[in-house]
Design an enzyme around this catalytic site. Structure first.
Site, mmCIF file in Angstrom:
data_model
loop_
_atom_site.group_PDB
_atom_site.id
_atom_site.type_symbol
_atom_site.label_atom_id
_atom_site.label_comp_id
_atom_site.label_asym_id
_atom_site.label_seq_id
_atom_site.Cartn_x
_atom_site.Cartn_y
_atom_site.Cartn_z
ATOM 1 N N ARG A 19 17.953 1.520 5.947
ATOM 2 C CA ARG A 19 17.309 0.586 6.883
ATOM 3 C C ARG A 19 17.724 0.866 8.319
ATOM 4 O O ARG A 19 16.883 0.914 9.216
ATOM 5 C CB ARG A 19 17.624 -0.867 6.529
ATOM 6 C CG ARG A 19 16.953 -1.342 5.261
ATOM 7 C CD ARG A 19 17.316 -2.782 4.940
ATOM 8 N NE ARG A 19 18.765 -2.914 4.843
ATOM 9 C CZ ARG A 19 19.462 -3.962 5.253
ATOM 10 N NH1 ARG A 19 18.853 -5.000 5.806
ATOM 11 N NH2 ARG A 19 20.766 -4.012 5.113
ATOM 12 N N ASN A 37 15.530 -4.663 2.600
ATOM 13 C CA ASN A 37 15.842 -4.422 1.195
ATOM 14 C C ASN A 37 15.076 -5.411 0.329
ATOM 15 O O ASN A 37 14.941 -6.583 0.684
ATOM 16 C CB ASN A 37 17.339 -4.600 0.934
ATOM 17 C CG ASN A 37 18.170 -3.452 1.448
ATOM 18 O OD1 ASN A 37 17.681 -2.359 1.677
ATOM 19 N ND2 ASN A 37 19.451 -3.698 1.628
#
Length: 93
Positions: A19, A37
Site C-alpha cells: 500500500r 487492505n
C-alpha cells in the site's frame, strides 16, 4: 482525459509495504485515490486521473515493491456516477 479505475491485487501483497509503495508511485504520477487492505488478503486500489498515468500505475501494480509477489490484478472502470466526488490526493486505508 480524466478517468477512474478500481483494481484488486492478489498474492503476497499485505505486510510487504504494498500500500505504501502504491501510494508513493501514485503520488509521483499525480493520481488521486487510495490503496487499502481487504479482509480476504487482497489490496484494493482506486486510481483517478489521466489515462496514461493510470495505465502506468496499473502496469506497476503487477510488480509492486520488491517483497511483494503479485499473482493477479483484476481491473474495472469506475463511472463518474459510481465514483462520486473525485478523491483529493492518494492515501492508504
Amino acid at each position: 482525459m480524466q478517468i477512474a479505475k478500481r483494481c484488486w491485487v492478489s498474492g503476497r501483497v499485505q505486510g510487504v509495504f504494498y500500500r505504501a509503495s502504491t501510494q508513493q508511485k501514485a503520488r509521483e504520477l499525480g493520481l488521486s485515490g487510495y490503496a487499502k487492505n481487504l479482509a480476504d488478503g487482497r489490496v484494493e486500489v482506486l486510481m483517478c486521473g489521466d489515462r496514461s498515468k493510470i495505465d502506468e500505475l496499473e502496469r506497476w501494480l503487477w510488480q509492486g515493491p520488491p517483497t511483494a509477489h503479485v499473482l493477479r490484478v483484476e481491473t474495472t472502470d469506475v463511472s463518474p456516477e459510481e465514483l462520486g466526488p473525485e478523491p483529493t490526493g492518494f492515501g492508504t486505508r
